[in-house]
Write an enzyme that holds these catalytic residues in place. Structure first.
Site, mmCIF file in Angstrom:
data_model
loop_
_atom_site.group_PDB
_atom_site.id
_atom_site.type_symbol
_atom_site.label_atom_id
_atom_site.label_comp_id
_atom_site.label_asym_id
_atom_site.label_seq_id
_atom_site.Cartn_x
_atom_site.Cartn_y
_atom_site.Cartn_z
ATOM 1 C CB SER A 14 4.416 -5.143 -0.414
ATOM 2 O OG SER A 14 3.762 -5.104 0.848
ATOM 3 C CD GLU A 16 -4.543 -3.321 -1.668
ATOM 4 O OE1 GLU A 16 -4.216 -4.212 -0.850
ATOM 5 O OE2 GLU A 16 -5.574 -2.639 -1.567
ATOM 6 C CG HIS A 76 -6.036 -8.549 -3.663
ATOM 7 N ND1 HIS A 76 -6.525 -7.657 -2.720
ATOM 8 C CD2 HIS A 76 -4.690 -8.350 -3.691
ATOM 9 C CE1 HIS A 76 -5.521 -6.961 -2.207
ATOM 10 N NE2 HIS A 76 -4.402 -7.362 -2.794
ATOM 11 C CG ASP A 108 -16.900 -5.763 0.439
ATOM 12 O OD1 ASP A 108 -16.677 -6.187 1.591
ATOM 13 O OD2 ASP A 108 -16.296 -4.813 -0.072
ATOM 14 C CG PHE A 217 -11.347 4.744 1.643
ATOM 15 C CD1 PHE A 217 -12.397 4.633 0.744
ATOM 16 C CD2 PHE A 217 -10.088 5.070 1.140
ATOM 17 C CE1 PHE A 217 -12.220 4.837 -0.610
ATOM 18 C CE2 PHE A 217 -9.903 5.273 -0.220
ATOM 19 C CZ PHE A 217 -10.971 5.158 -1.093
ATOM 20 C CG HIS A 267 0.602 -4.085 1.738
ATOM 21 N ND1 HIS A 267 1.174 -4.721 0.654
ATOM 22 C CD2 HIS A 267 -0.687 -3.845 1.393
ATOM 23 C CE1 HIS A 267 0.268 -4.850 -0.304
ATOM 24 N NE2 HIS A 267 -0.866 -4.320 0.112
#
Length: 295
Positions: A14, A16, A76, A108, A217, A267
């Site tokens: 998968s 994203e 999401h 967040d 990140f 993913h």
């Protein structure tokens, strides 16, 4: 198709994506999707900005993928900045579109803070419960997991306990935060199994094509960059082509090790680009378990 049901029968590959801010970015994203569609991914997911900042764009991208491609899509949804009425509206809209998969997240906290009146659910577990209570089994619900613990977690015991609460509330599968040392993933899965957490935990893979970006990140989410990886990439921090080459080689080895240890899927965090992910897939595809075509 419901991802939770698919994962019972087949290995998952998968991708994203995040919703672009411009028409040009959206056009580029769908070129990427077209290229990656040739792999026949199990599903793709579309992220949701902090504080619900990409609500409409997430919805529109997810709808386009659902209606214009043959790919199963998962939207999401973060709950921290939405009232329950807003959450209900968003979920009902996805149901009306025909989207059956949700990644339920806390999200967040916005930099300018929150008003209590806007918080319908404070934590992801509350969102999972809310979805189950109001929509039954219509949605297949995924959640996030953190092999190195969430940056706000007190310790791994705390992390595992709260992860289990999400599973008991109705989560069917999980996708992990990015990691670069597979040992963290294996230890996390082992601890989950000891706590009778048996849902598929899909490792999240971040191909490194920009080392400075990945360091940023990683610092934000608490992911460890092994010293061996630093030594591999740091000399080429100002050489994008060499960084991408070595980053892809590292990801290939990481994925091969995960496949050899029986993970339920992979993913890929694509950053809306296809080249690195395609290179990795081509290198490892012979090791990926065959799909069950009866799904």
């Amino acid at each position: 198709m419901k991802i939770g049901e698919i994962l019972k029968k087949e290995f998952s590959v998968s991708f994203e994506f995040f919703p672009p801010k411009s028409a040009e970015g959206e056009a580029e994203l769908f070129r990427t999707i077209k290229e990656l569609e040739t792999i026949r991914p199990t599903f793709v997911s579309v992220t949701y900005g902090a504080g619900g900042s990409t609500r409409d764009r997430t919805r529109n991208i997810a709808k386009r993928i659902h209606t214009e491609t043959n790919i199963t899509v998962m939207a999401h949804l973060t709950c921290i900045a939405h009232s329950k009425e807003e959450i209900m509206q968003i979920l009902q809209d996805y149901k009306d579109i025909g989207i059956e998969n949700i990644l339920a997240l806390r999200g967040d906290v916005p930099k300018n803070g929150l008003k209590d009146s806007t918080i319908g659910c404070k934590y992801a577990v509350e969102l999972v419960r809310f979805i189950r209570e109001n929509f039954g089994d219509w949605f297949s619900i995924g959640v996030a997991s953190y092999p190195e613990k969430h940056i706000e977690s007190l310790n791994m015991d705390w992390e595992i306990r709260h992860f289990k609460e999400k599973v008991l509330a109705g989560a069917e599968f999980s996708i992990t935060q990015m990691f670069f040392d597979n040992t963290y993933y294996y230890r996390f899965v082992e601890r989950c199994q000891k706590e009778s957490i048996n849902i598929p935990i899909i490792p999240g893979i971040m191909p490194i094509t920009n080392f400075n970006q990945i360091k940023k990140f990683a610092s934000m989410c608490g992911a460890t960059i092994p010293q061996t990886l630093v030594e591999l990439l740091e000399p080429y921090a100002d050489d994008p082509e060499e960084t991408a080459k070595r980053g892809v080689e590292f990801a290939i080895k990481q994925c091969e090790d995960l496949l050899e240890n029986g993970v339920p899927g992979l993913h890929f965090y694509t950053l809306n680009k296809s080249k690195a992910t395609l290179l990795i897939y081509q290198a490892i595809k012979h090791k990926i378990p065959l799909k069950d075509l009866s799904v």
